[in-house]
Design a protein around this motif. Structure first.
Motif, PDB file in Angstrom:
ATOM      1  N   UNK A 104      -9.008  13.294   3.789  1.00  0.00           N
ATOM      2  CA  UNK A 104      -8.841  14.746   3.921  1.00  0.00           C
ATOM      3  C   UNK A 104      -7.383  15.174   3.793  1.00  0.00           C
ATOM      4  N   UNK A 105      -6.444  14.221   3.938  1.00  0.00           N
ATOM      5  CA  UNK A 105      -5.032  14.568   3.849  1.00  0.00           C
ATOM      6  C   UNK A 105      -4.492  14.450   2.425  1.00  0.00           C
ATOM      7  N   UNK A 106      -5.261  13.860   1.529  1.00  0.00           N
ATOM      8  CA  UNK A 106      -4.811  13.695   0.142  1.00  0.00           C
ATOM      9  C   UNK A 106      -5.008  15.017  -0.592  1.00  0.00           C
ATOM     10  N   UNK A 107      -3.907  15.679  -0.906  1.00  0.00           N
ATOM     11  CA  UNK A 107      -3.967  16.983  -1.557  1.00  0.00           C
ATOM     12  C   UNK A 107      -2.923  17.044  -2.665  1.00  0.00           C
ATOM     13  N   UNK A 108      -3.181  17.900  -3.622  1.00  0.00           N
ATOM     14  CA  UNK A 108      -2.239  18.072  -4.725  1.00  0.00           C
ATOM     15  C   UNK A 108      -0.889  18.532  -4.195  1.00  0.00           C
ATOM     16  N   UNK A 109       0.166  18.054  -4.819  1.00  0.00           N
ATOM     17  CA  UNK A 109       1.563  18.365  -4.534  1.00  0.00           C
ATOM     18  C   UNK A 109       2.130  17.499  -3.402  1.00  0.00           C
ATOM     19  N   UNK A 110       1.283  16.805  -2.652  1.00  0.00           N
ATOM     20  CA  UNK A 110       1.816  15.906  -1.634  1.00  0.00           C
ATOM     21  C   UNK A 110       2.410  14.660  -2.292  1.00  0.00           C
ATOM     22  N   UNK A 111       3.191  13.906  -1.522  1.00  0.00           N
ATOM     23  CA  UNK A 111       3.973  12.808  -2.072  1.00  0.00           C
ATOM     24  C   UNK A 111       3.414  11.455  -1.665  1.00  0.00           C
ATOM     25  N   UNK A 149       4.297  17.701   1.119  1.00  0.00           N
ATOM     26  CA  UNK A 149       4.910  18.082  -0.158  1.00  0.00           C
ATOM     27  C   UNK A 149       6.397  18.368  -0.021  1.00  0.00           C
ATOM     28  N   UNK A 150       6.832  18.924   1.118  1.00  0.00           N
ATOM     29  CA  UNK A 150       8.237  19.297   1.286  1.00  0.00           C
ATOM     30  C   UNK A 150       9.021  18.288   2.111  1.00  0.00           C
ATOM     31  N   UNK A 151       8.507  17.074   2.260  1.00  0.00           N
ATOM     32  CA  UNK A 151       9.197  16.061   3.058  1.00  0.00           C
ATOM     33  C   UNK A 151      10.511  15.659   2.382  1.00  0.00           C
ATOM     34  N   UNK A 152      11.573  15.510   3.197  1.00  0.00           N
ATOM     35  CA  UNK A 152      12.878  15.099   2.667  1.00  0.00           C
ATOM     36  C   UNK A 152      13.357  13.788   3.270  1.00  0.00           C
ATOM     37  N   UNK A 191       6.572   7.099   8.602  1.00  0.00           N
ATOM     38  CA  UNK A 191       5.357   6.761   7.852  1.00  0.00           C
ATOM     39  C   UNK A 191       4.572   7.964   7.362  1.00  0.00           C
ATOM     40  N   UNK A 192       5.068   9.192   7.595  1.00  0.00           N
ATOM     41  CA  UNK A 192       4.360  10.376   7.116  1.00  0.00           C
ATOM     42  C   UNK A 192       2.979  10.493   7.730  1.00  0.00           C
ATOM     43  N   UNK A 207       0.848  -1.192   0.000  1.00  0.00           N
ATOM     44  CA  UNK A 207       0.000   0.000   0.000  1.00  0.00           C
ATOM     45  C   UNK A 207       0.881   1.239   0.000  1.00  0.00           C
ATOM     46  N   UNK A 208       0.459   2.330  -0.664  1.00  0.00           N
ATOM     47  CA  UNK A 208       1.266   3.546  -0.683  1.00  0.00           C
ATOM     48  C   UNK A 208       1.203   4.291   0.653  1.00  0.00           C
TER      49      UNK A 208
END
Length: 815
Positions: free
Chosen positions: A52-59, A9-12, A17-18, A3-4
């Protein structure tokens, strides 16, 4: 990684597990092509725990193939919810290069591919620059990239004339931000596919019958005559004029290729004059063409679906295909012709949830890095599946008929042999090795894809139960139906989420609701009703409307003692002046019969004075209460606007107006364009923080305590880098160059930089030699300067010139 995982978006760092793992994912497929696209398509339910956490630009992080674990993809597009599901399109993080640029003019001479990649990385414009590069190619080549040819940095990798892939060749492998250009990305793992035998049910796009069986060569040339004149002639082979391929007799009929060899080199005589073609040379070149292009052997273009793979003959012979990788070499044997050919795996589709390939394509690559990202997004928006032209029942009947009538192989076993109790239909004749099993006995009929002992996910049992993942029926009669969702032509009901919709379906079978009730059982979920069109509450006694809502607004009316409707007030969208005595602008207005303004707090009805207002009023009319005309349309406050009573911080977000056109809320659009927030610091006061892409001030700017750029460091937290200040208004640019073999180097000023400065005024140049030797400035001209000195000496330079229009500004006084 079945599973993904979802990250900011700026995680390095991706060792944690984010936001968490997207265990509710319905489907997740990763598609990669040889030297081409690398993308992810996923479907996810709106009632999923991380919706609700799924947003554009996130990884997203997930496995992408057998040899590509833990790859990261950036979310580009999220569809609107359809039947409780959203579709997500994401691009591999290596696509970041497509949104970066290169320096305006880059020349690479006699370099290895590794050196070209390093130069590419060093020339990137844009941040961050996380790429690492590697190549094992050994040949040297040269190329040039100019700003008018390289649309973006990824084009220079491959997809334009002069790109690294175009000049050096090879096969790319993108492993997150690691760019590897390899002589051969894959390997020959001994995989053999017999077309027409163990590949009977799979698709051969170019059939055997379409293969050329011979060539018809000819050459046009100019014949010099003895008279001194010349004439145009055409040379062909003698009858039958064409040359057959070695296995031409295996085909039902001929397919002869028209082969023009007019531009071939036929050699030269002792004086260097070109020779005329001969039939022997024409035949030799035609035979060489047949051999070089594999004429007589079908072009390979196969798509191997892992859903259908288990149905093929001799599946055991090709079971190692599950370990195949992109760019691996596969041998395809055409038994009908007695020939074989090798081809590469050019495309893979990885099923993240099942941790296996969904499909492979074998043949000649048709994509490259120049594939338009807009095309990918447009293709995604068109829908993840094509709607069938038949009804669902007709389609299901067709699919069932195709599978049953097209079935090949199978073993029927009746056991035990003495006094048999059940019938088995299996993919082998041994219950210990069989995986796909139909089992029929006194307990019922069932199918298992996990061997003789099940589990049986499709079954009809003796107690009257039917177990199936998907059922299509014409008429279904029942006393009690327990279900999660019901879908019909004019009504949708989801018994799990509480969604109830009334509407109709369009010609593409998309459901368009007119009325919708939705209740989310999870905490904080939305519950309520939506009407897509006019919505009215009616007085059942009088039969008159009291509350009416449509796209123009919400109106409140009541009936008086004479059965007359009386307007009480409304919230409506105004398109212009409502009467000759009013001058309102377009917008949203809360109105009462006696006073038409927009109020916040304590809108009360006083018996003597009608509606009165307390506290704050926002007036968006062209004139304020005193009759003064506003210079700019907008929102005005009659008094102070106070922000108070917050524990930690307060935020004011700014969005473009387009954000409200295609979304249910601003939150659907992710981060705001600009944000002003006040954070409480350790001293108990509040620090104002402005977050925006560019803060522009039209006019002067002065700071009493310095100007600094805040930079995050790995070991020392956030630190300030202070601005360099000069008494005059100077602009600067820095570069590097090298003198030629005569010790001369002409530096042309950047044309964009040149339009910001005045080089008619004296400007300054500072040189630093990067090796032994001496250099000096020979000339300073308006558009360039000349450096002379030691030949072939590399150097760095810095130029400082006065800003155009501010040549005389110096230490100005602040009044």
């Amino acid at each position: 990684m079945a599973t993904p995982y979802l990250y900011n978006a700026d995680e390095t760092s991706f060792t944690h597990n984010g936001y968490g793992t997207l265990t509710d994912t319905i489907e997740c497929l990763v598609t990669e092509s040889r030297n081409g696209l690398f993308e992810l398509n996923m479907t996810y339910p709106v009632d999923g725990k991380l919706f609700k956490e799924i947003k554009e630009d996130r990884l997203l992080k997930c496995d992408a193939a057998v040899d590509l674990p833990k790859q990261r993809f950036r979310i580009v597009t999220i569809s609107k919810p359809l039947n409780g599901v959203i579709a997500i399109y994401a691009q591999h993080v290596s696509y970041q290069a497509a949104y970066m640029q290169l320096r305006p003019n880059i020349k690479i001479e006699n370099a290895l591919a590794q050196q070209a990649l390093e130069r590419w990385k060093a020339s990137l414009i844009g941040t961050p620059n996380p790429f690492t590069v590697y190549s094992d190619l050994t040949g040297t080549n040269s190329t040039t990239w100019t700003i008018d040819k390289a649309e973006n940095a990824r084009m220079a990798l491959g997809g334009m004339d002069g790109s690294i892939l175009d000049v050096w060749g090879g096969e790319y492998k993108f492993d997150n931000y690691n760019v590897r250009l390899l002589t051969s990305r894959g390997a020959d793992r001994g995989l053999l596919i017999k077309y027409g035998k163990n590949l009977t049910d799979l698709t051969q796009e170019e059939s055997i019958e379409s293969t050329y069986t011979g060539v018809y060569p000819f050459a046009k040339y100019t014949k010099q005559l003895d008279s001194g004149s010349s004439e145009e002639r055409i040379l062909t082979l003698p009858s039958p004029y064409y040359i057959e391929t070695e296995n031409a007799g295996s085909f039902a009929h001929s397919r002869i290729l028209h082969l023009d060899l007019s531009n071939e080199d036929w050699g030269s005589d002792t004086e260097g004059k070109p020779l005329e073609p001969t039939t022997d040379k024409l035949r030799q070149k035609a035979e060489a063409y047949i051999k070089a292009n594999g004429l007589g052997v079908p072009k390979i273009a196969l798509k191997v679906s892992f859903i259908d793979l288990s149905k093929t003959l001799e599946y055991q012979d090709i079971k190692n295909i599950v370990q195949a990788r992109l760019c691996d070499t596969v041998t395809v044997e055409f038994e009908k012709l007695g020939v074989s050919a090798k081809a590469k795996i050019i495309k893979t589709v990885w099923d993240v949830k099942r941790e296996r390939y969904d499909s492979l394509e074998i043949g000649e690559a048709r994509a490259n890095l120049a594939t338009s990202f807009k095309e990918l997004e447009d293709r995604f928006k068109e829908g993840l599946e094509q709607k069938p032209g038949k009804s669902d029942l007709q389609q299901a009947i067709s699919n069932a008929t195709d599978q049953i009538t097209g079935a090949i192989g199978g073993n029927v076993v009746i056991r035990p042999k003495e006094n048999p109790e059940e019938i088995l239909i299996m993919d082998t004749d041994n219950i210990k090795t069989a995986r796909n099993v139909w089992r029929w006995n006194a307990g019922g009929l069932g199918y298992s894809s996990n061997g003789y002992n099940g589990p049986y996910e499709t079954a009809i049992t003796a107690d009257g139960s039917i177990v199936a993942t998907f059922i299509t029926a014409g008429i279904l009669s029942a006393n009690l139906i327990k279900t999660g969702a019901l879908e019909g032509k004019s009504c949708n009901i989801n018994l799990e989420t509480g969604l109830f919709q009334i509407g109709d379906r369009d010609e593409d079978d998309n459901f368009n609701p007119v009325f919708e009730y939705y209740k989310n059982p999870s905490s904080g979920g939305f519950s309520g009703v939506k009407a897509f069109g006019d919505f009215a509450l009616w007085d059942s006694y009088y039969g008159g409307g009291q509350i009416t809502f449509n796209m123009n607004g919400l109106a409140f009316e009541r009936r008086d003692g004479h059965d007359q409707l009386v307007h009480c007030g409304n919230i409506q969208k105004l398109y212009g002046p409502t009467s000759l005595s009013q001058d309102r602008r377009s917008g949203l207005s809360i109105e009462s019969p006696t006073d038409k303004k927009l109020y916040f707090n304590n809108l009360e009805n006083d018996e003597d004075t009608g509606y009165r207002k307390d506290l704050l009023i926002l007036d968006s009319c062209p004139k304020n209460e005193k009759g003064q005309v506003h210079k700019f349309p907008g929102i005005y406050t009659n008094g102070n606007l106070n922000l108070c009573g917050f524990e930690k911080d307060v935020r004011i977000n700014f969005y473009r107006s387009s954000y409200f056109q295609d979304s249910y809320s601003v939150e659907d659009q992710g981060e705001p364009d600009m944000q002003l927030r006040f954070e409480k610091n350790d001293a108990g006061s509040y620090t104002p923080i402005l977050k925006t892409a560019l803060f522009r001030i039209e006019g002067g700017f002065a700071a009493t305590e310095g100007k600094a750029r805040l930079v995050k460091t790995k070991s020392y937290g956030e630190r300030c880098l202070n601005a360099y200040e000069t008494a005059d208004c100077y602009f600067g640019d820095i570069g590097e160059a090298e003198t030629d073999q005569d010790g001369v180097c002409v530096i042309t000023l950047d044309p964009i930089f040149l339009e910001t400065i005045n080089t008619k005024e004296a400007y300054h140049i500072f040189i630093q030699e990067n090796g032994p030797g001496k250099l000096y400035i020979d000339k300073r001209e308006q558009h360039q300067f000349v450096v002379k000195g030691t030949p072939k000496l590399a150097f760095s330079y810095e130029i400082k010139a006065k800003q155009k229009g501010y040549e005389t500004t110096r230490l100005q006084e602040v009044k």
